[in-house]
Design a protein around this motif. Structure first.
Motif, PDB file in Angstrom:
ATOM      1  N   ASN A  68       0.794  -1.272   0.026  1.00  0.00           N
ATOM      2  CA  ASN A  68       0.026   0.020   0.036  1.00  0.00           C
ATOM      3  C   ASN A  68       0.906   1.229  -0.108  1.00  0.00           C
ATOM      4  OD1 ASN A  68       0.829   0.565   2.798  1.00  0.00           O
ATOM      5  ND2 ASN A  68      -0.861  -0.840   3.503  1.00  0.00           N
ATOM      6  N   LEU A  69       0.222   2.541  -0.242  1.00  0.00           N
ATOM      7  CA  LEU A  69       1.024   3.611  -0.331  1.00  0.00           C
ATOM      8  C   LEU A  69       1.717   4.162   0.925  1.00  0.00           C
ATOM      9  CD1 LEU A  69       1.550   5.948  -2.276  1.00  0.00           C
ATOM     10  CD2 LEU A  69      -0.258   7.244  -0.989  1.00  0.00           C
ATOM     11  N   ILE A  99      -2.450  14.726   7.917  1.00  0.00           N
ATOM     12  CA  ILE A  99      -3.505  14.907   7.422  1.00  0.00           C
ATOM     13  C   ILE A  99      -4.348  13.948   6.968  1.00  0.00           C
ATOM     14  CG2 ILE A  99      -4.712  16.539   5.678  1.00  0.00           C
ATOM     15  CD1 ILE A  99      -2.369  18.672   6.119  1.00  0.00           C
ATOM     16  N   LEU A 100      -3.798  12.784   6.411  1.00  0.00           N
ATOM     17  CA  LEU A 100      -4.257  11.789   5.836  1.00  0.00           C
ATOM     18  C   LEU A 100      -5.071  11.114   7.118  1.00  0.00           C
ATOM     19  CD1 LEU A 100      -1.907  10.529   3.292  1.00  0.00           C
ATOM     20  CD2 LEU A 100      -3.937  11.942   2.796  1.00  0.00           C
ATOM     21  N   GLU A 101      -4.416  10.892   8.319  1.00  0.00           N
ATOM     22  CA  GLU A 101      -4.878   9.989   9.186  1.00  0.00           C
ATOM     23  C   GLU A 101      -6.048  10.849   9.905  1.00  0.00           C
ATOM     24  OE1 GLU A 101      -3.546   8.032  13.498  1.00  0.00           O
ATOM     25  OE2 GLU A 101      -2.113   9.326  12.265  1.00  0.00           O
ATOM     26  N   GLU A 102      -5.986  12.081   9.964  1.00  0.00           N
ATOM     27  CA  GLU A 102      -7.197  12.856  10.606  1.00  0.00           C
ATOM     28  C   GLU A 102      -8.373  12.685   9.867  1.00  0.00           C
ATOM     29  OE1 GLU A 102      -7.293  14.948  13.400  1.00  0.00           O
ATOM     30  OE2 GLU A 102      -5.653  13.653  13.901  1.00  0.00           O
ATOM     31  N   ASN A 121     -12.216   2.306  10.696  1.00  0.00           N
ATOM     32  CA  ASN A 121     -12.067   0.951  10.494  1.00  0.00           C
ATOM     33  C   ASN A 121     -11.177   0.651   9.397  1.00  0.00           C
ATOM     34  OD1 ASN A 121     -14.186   2.729   8.814  1.00  0.00           O
ATOM     35  ND2 ASN A 121     -14.340   0.878   7.457  1.00  0.00           N
ATOM     36  N   PHE A 122     -10.386   1.933   8.572  1.00  0.00           N
ATOM     37  CA  PHE A 122      -9.573   1.631   7.663  1.00  0.00           C
ATOM     38  C   PHE A 122      -8.226   1.522   8.488  1.00  0.00           C
ATOM     39  CE2 PHE A 122     -12.466   3.584   4.414  1.00  0.00           C
ATOM     40  CZ  PHE A 122     -12.658   2.315   3.708  1.00  0.00           C
ATOM     41  N   ILE A 123      -7.781   2.039   9.507  1.00  0.00           N
ATOM     42  CA  ILE A 123      -6.463   2.443   9.966  1.00  0.00           C
ATOM     43  C   ILE A 123      -6.189   1.020  10.669  1.00  0.00           C
ATOM     44  CG2 ILE A 123      -5.254   3.329  12.021  1.00  0.00           C
ATOM     45  CD1 ILE A 123      -7.211   6.011  11.467  1.00  0.00           C
ATOM     46  N   GLU A 124      -4.967   0.768  10.060  1.00  0.00           N
ATOM     47  CA  GLU A 124      -4.210  -0.702  10.976  1.00  0.00           C
ATOM     48  C   GLU A 124      -3.179  -0.033  11.903  1.00  0.00           C
ATOM     49  OE1 GLU A 124      -2.850  -2.523   7.485  1.00  0.00           O
ATOM     50  OE2 GLU A 124      -4.955  -2.941   6.612  1.00  0.00           O
ATOM     51  N   VAL A 125      -3.241  -0.944  12.953  1.00  0.00           N
ATOM     52  CA  VAL A 125      -2.010  -0.885  13.997  1.00  0.00           C
ATOM     53  C   VAL A 125      -1.139  -1.983  14.165  1.00  0.00           C
ATOM     54  CG1 VAL A 125      -1.750  -0.260  16.400  1.00  0.00           C
ATOM     55  CG2 VAL A 125      -3.800   0.771  15.180  1.00  0.00           C
ATOM     56  N   GLY A 131       2.392  -0.416  17.827  1.00  0.00           N
ATOM     57  CA  GLY A 131       1.420   0.518  17.873  1.00  0.00           C
ATOM     58  C   GLY A 131       1.531   1.542  16.811  1.00  0.00           C
ATOM     59  N   ASN A 132       2.228   1.352  15.953  1.00  0.00           N
ATOM     60  CA  ASN A 132       2.240   2.179  14.681  1.00  0.00           C
ATOM     61  C   ASN A 132       0.965   2.019  13.808  1.00  0.00           C
ATOM     62  OD1 ASN A 132       5.094   3.188  15.096  1.00  0.00           O
ATOM     63  ND2 ASN A 132       5.615   1.079  14.674  1.00  0.00           N
ATOM     64  N   ARG A 133       0.572   3.437  13.418  1.00  0.00           N
ATOM     65  CA  ARG A 133      -0.716   3.379  12.669  1.00  0.00           C
ATOM     66  C   ARG A 133      -0.354   3.478  11.109  1.00  0.00           C
ATOM     67  NH1 ARG A 133      -4.840   4.760  16.160  1.00  0.00           N
ATOM     68  NH2 ARG A 133      -5.818   6.260  14.879  1.00  0.00           N
ATOM     69  N   SER A 134      -1.208   2.991  10.426  1.00  0.00           N
ATOM     70  CA  SER A 134      -1.033   2.984   8.758  1.00  0.00           C
ATOM     71  C   SER A 134      -2.425   2.963   8.120  1.00  0.00           C
ATOM     72  CB  SER A 134      -0.100   2.036   8.427  1.00  0.00           C
ATOM     73  OG  SER A 134      -0.243   0.578   8.570  1.00  0.00           O
TER      74      SER A 134
END
Length: 505
Positions: free
Chosen positions: A137-138, A201-204, A209-213, A217-220
């Protein structure tokens, strides 16, 4: 966070370049960037062809009439024999892509392909294929390039080195960039701060439900599904701006932004101190780590600055103030000397931060943050232009999640950072009057009385605990008792081994 296999492959890629005769990290990164771009170019072209078919629209392939230049047509077992093709045909083709007046064409004009042998090209291609970039993914594609850029930790020179990602992210979380704001880094290097701003900004604007951890504890996986088309256009075309004087860094920063999805980055090759003053009041947010201990010919900056100095770390602070809009925010890394230096220039720039801005925070960082290439102690200043300061929040950061020696061994990757962000955001809701604690407020009036000194040691109080010791006569008595016990044990040992000593005579 990259998985161990990807990290291992990237480490192999570095080793191949090193053993293949390209030992300068900057040169190696530049050449790796070109290869990654060649691969990404075909992947994106294929995606656009497929999208056009699905949407019943038209699209002309980038490789029309040049199909043999596609990565898939040479970057396999044939790569060893493709050096001449890549160097003499494909690379010149890449340099001519895009509009004639585009930034890409401008900065690629003098680019050179210097991989010396077909064997090294073949090994590099093999490893890049093993990264499976198209399938990532990006976020992961960007992380791959970030991990490659991390090798610049061995290339710091003349005060120019890369800010660790976790420190950049801390500063971004403090600054809280918003969609619609125009952000700038006037000493952008590899464009790391701009990438961190974009990711925030993208995370905000990504649904939970799309965010993966991951396990750390790193989010992507930031889809930014909440952004409208108009907001996407603003983010991609009128949000991220950078300046850099080093031509190699310019190329690397362009590749970094493009690997993170920015197809038309606004990066300018220029000396910000002499060429950016015409952009006063243009930016809503500035994040930067400008060069330390540099100097500039005062004749070049006559009439451009109010402070009289040739020290770049002070001039950059005034430049950032000038570039901000009223209400604009800035988070900047400075060497400790800026916080307490006694020259008129040092005092005047601190006075400007206090009296013409709201100096929100001074975060003192430990000296090992920039090791192994610099052991200088640093701090982060966070200020908002246009409001006078009433109180300044200080934080004494002692750990950043890595060891503070030259090895910078991973501990937890966080240290005090989560505490800094949480307490800063709630600083007005809590009582921060205890100056023996890690963080506390100091009034602007007190700082002014102390010659605008912003070093935390000036205001932090050390709490001494009284320790009670035994009376001297009791200590002496215990020492005699211990000594006698030792003598008794030694005598016992001597008797036990006496027979052994006799038999050896």
């Amino acid at each position: 966070m990259l998985d161990p296999t990807l990290k291992s492959n990237i480490a192999k890629l570095w080793n191949k370049f090193w053993s293949g005769g390209i030992s300068n990290p900057l040169t190696a990164i530049e050449q790796i960037s070109y290869l990654l771009f060649m691969k990404r170019l075909e992947d994106e072209d294929t995606q656009r062809i497929n999208d056009a078919l699905l949407n019943n629209s038209s699209y002309e392939s980038t490789f029309k009439g040049h199909e043999k230049y596609k990565w898939s047509n040479w970057a396999d077992d044939r790569a060893k024999d493709s050096l001449k093709l890549v160097r003499d045909e494909i690379f010149p083709f890449l340099k001519e892509l895009g509009d004639e007046n585009s930034l890409y064409r401008k900065y690629m004009k003098d680019a050179t392909f210097v991989i010396p042998t077909g064997a090294l090209l073949s090994e590099a291609v093999k490893i890049i294929n093993e990264l499976h970039i198209k399938e990532q993914n990006l976020d992961t594609q960007g992380d791959i390039y970030e991990f490659i850029l991390d090798e610049l930790r061995t290339a710091g020179k003349n005060g120019q080195f890369r800010t660790p990602k976790h420190i950049r992210d801390m500063m971004v979380d403090i600054a809280q960039p918003k969609i619609g704001e125009r952000a700038c880094d006037p000493a952008c290097g590899t464009a790391g701060f701009l990438v961190s701003i974009m990711r925030h900004i993208l995370e905000e604007h990504t649904s939970p439900n799309f965010i993966e951890v991951d396990e750390f504890g790193n989010r992507s996986n930031f889809k930014a599904d909440k952004l409208s088309n108009k907001e996407w256009d603003k983010l991609l075309n009128d949000t991220l701006y950078g300046s850099e004087i080093d031509p190699t860094m310019i190329k690397i920063s362009l590749m970094n932004l493009m690997m993170h999805g920015i197809r038309g980055p606004h990066i300018s090759q220029r000396n910000s101190l002499t060429e950016c003053t015409k952009e006063k009041g243009k930016y809503d947010l500035i994040l930067a780590n400008p060069p330390f201990k540099g100097s500039i010919d005062v004749d070049e900056i006559k009439t451009k600055f109010s402070i009289s100095t040739s020290k770049t770390e002070l001039l950059f602070l005034e430049l950032m103030y000038d570039l901000l809009t009223i209400g604009g925010k800035c988070a900047v890394i400075v060497p400790d000397g800026v916080l307490f230096g006694s020259t008129n220039a040092h005092r005047e720039i601190r006075k400007k931060m206090m009296d013409k801005c709201r100096l929100d925070a001074v975060i003192s960082m430990p000296s090992g943050v920039f090791k192994p290439y610099a052991g200088v102690s640093t701090g982060v200043l966070f200020f908002t232009k246009g409001e006078p300061t009433e109180n300044v929040w200080f934080y004494d950061m002692t750990a950043d999640g890595f060891s503070l020696d030259d090895k910078r061994t991973f501990i937890d990757g966080k240290g005090d950072i989560p505490d800094i962000i949480e307490k800063f955001q709630k600083r007005y809701e809590n009582d921060f009057t205890d100056r023996t604690a890690k963080c506390f407020f100091v009034s602007a009036d007190e700082i002014r009385e102390n010659n605008y000194d912003l070093s935390i040691s000036k205001y932090k109080e050390i709490k001494y605990e009284e320790v009670e010791y035994e009376p001297l006569d009791k200590l002496y008595q215990r020492w005699q008792t211990d000594e006698q016990a030792i003598r008794t044990k030694m005598e016992s040992l001597k008797q036990n081994f006496s027979g052994l000593f006799e038999s050896q005579k």
